[in-house]
Design a protein around this motif. Structure first.
Motif: not given
Length: 417
Positions: A194-199
């Motif tokens: 969730t945290l690393i997802r782009p945007g």
């Protein structure tokens, strides 16, 4: 003395233990011969680890007014082994003086951190290998003109036996700490993804680096590759095959085109690993639009074929990858204190191995032997590697605990009824 890296025009790197001072840094003779003859075909990091252990002993011997090279060439191994008791204490005490009798004031300390017992054992084991090799090489040469072959063999056997016994009394065989379960849980994985997802508004990285970092972490999770293998990938190593996309992992340890001072290495065997079509789609997007950093609004021309590039236009280093994971860990720790003990690239490899093994057993219905064979191939381990059995043992232990808990719960239910 210091440990340096020598790099040939072919790209091959060789660690050297050299003298320091006003003169040109010349290699220490016997360690240089040891690397060239004994460690010639070993990985750079392995040879460097041997030299670090040898360097520590040479530094200690110098403080005791003994030149180890001179003693080895003269076959005075008794004077070398006489230092072993103090050296073992010196290592364990953070490389401080081991004899403080009659010393006034604070003991002079070297700029070395204190090491744990496992590292100390490793230093002693590597030193034992070095001295045993020296005995094999130099005792016959020193005695060939003065004794018979039979006497040479007796002397050699005596010295070799003394080395073995003396080191056995100091190596404590500290077992590694296996209390930490390094495989990530479903909750931990959900937080990371969730945290690393782009945007994502909470993504801790600049927008221009978000897709690169997401792709690195997903590759680690989908393939179980090591960090050195990840950083050595070329742009042409991810392809679409007839049945599925795949990643080719190749040994490029001595690449003359790699400008990194600490060159990533391939620890396991080269191999091909299948990946999802979704990951391949993100890879194409990254290659076509976001791999090359912008300068003056235009993508830079890159002379490197490596897949992952820093913001300065150079191949991403091991330290930079660690910084990415450290920053991710810090962000998670602030939002979810205590959920992660630490976070490293190898945690993703453990996670991959555990989940791949469980998938083959539970979903595909394979027996344990075939499951371990497939895990061995996809992780790049040799046929003799015990790593697949270690993961299988952990899976069986977890399964046994679940079954026992279910059995005990059912027994309580019967008693209550």
């Amino acid at each position: 003395m210091k440990l340096i890296q020598c790099r040939f025009s072919s790209g091959q790197r060789v660690p050297l233990l050299v003298q320091t001072g006003d003169s040109a840094p010349l290699p220490m003779l016997v360690p240089f011969i040891y690397v060239q003859l004994k460690l010639r075909y070993r990985a750079y990091n392995t040879a460097a680890a041997h030299l670090r252990a040898i360097q520590a002993f040479y530094i200690y011997a110098k403080s005791r007014d003994l030149n180890i090279d001179d003693a080895i060439l003269a076959c005075h191994f008794e004077s070398i082994l006489a230092l072993l008791d103090g050296y073992a204490i010196w290592l364990q005490s953070g490389r401080q003086a081991d004899n403080l009798v009659a010393r006034v004031g604070k003991a002079e300390t070297a700029a070395f951190p204190q090491i744990d017992p496992r590292t100390r054992d490793q230093y002693l084991r590597l030193l034992k290998q070095y001295l045993s090799w020296c005995v094999t090489r130099y005792i016959p040469r020193a005695r060939q003109n003065s004794t018979t072959l039979a006497n040479i063999e007796v002397v050699f056997a005596d010295v070799a036996d003394v080395i073995e016994r003396r080191f056995e009394s100091h190596i404590i065989n500290a077992q590694p700490d296996r209390t930490r379960y390094r495989s990530l849980t479903d909750t931990q994985l959900q937080i990371i993804r969730t945290l690393i997802r782009p945007g994502n508004a909470e993504n801790p990285f600049p927008e221009r680096l978000q897709l690169r970092n997401w792709l690195m972490i997903e590759l680690l999770l989908e393939t179980g590759i090591r960090r050195g293998e990840l950083l050595k990938l070329y742009t042409t190593d991810i392809n679409q095959g007839s049945q599925h996309a795949y990643v080719s992992i190749n040994d490029r340890e001595h690449d003359p085109g790699d400008p990194r001072a600490e060159e990533p290495a391939l620890k396991t065997y080269g191999r091909t690993v299948g990946v999802s079509a979704q990951l391949y789609g993100v890879y194409e997007r990254y290659i076509q639009g976001e791999r090359r950093p912008l300068r003056n609004g235009k993508p830079m021309k890159l002379p490197f074929r490596y897949l992952f590039i820093s913001d300065r236009g150079r191949p991403l280093s091991i330290r930079a990858l660690s910084s990415v994971l450290d920053r991710l860990f810090l962000t998670i720790e602030l939002a979810h204190p205590g959920v992660f003990p630490t976070l490293s690239a190898h945690d993703f490899r453990h996670t991959f191995a555990d989940r791949f093994l469980a998938y083959l057993l539970e979903t595909r219905g394979y027996d344990l032997e075939r499951t371990m064979d497939e895990l061995r191939r996809i992780c790049g381990w040799s046929d003799a590697s015990t790593m697949p059995r270690r993961y299988a043992s952990r899976y069986l232990a977890d399964s046994a605990n679940i079954h026992n808990a279910q059995r005990a719960t059912a027994a309580w239910s019967r008693v209550k009824s």
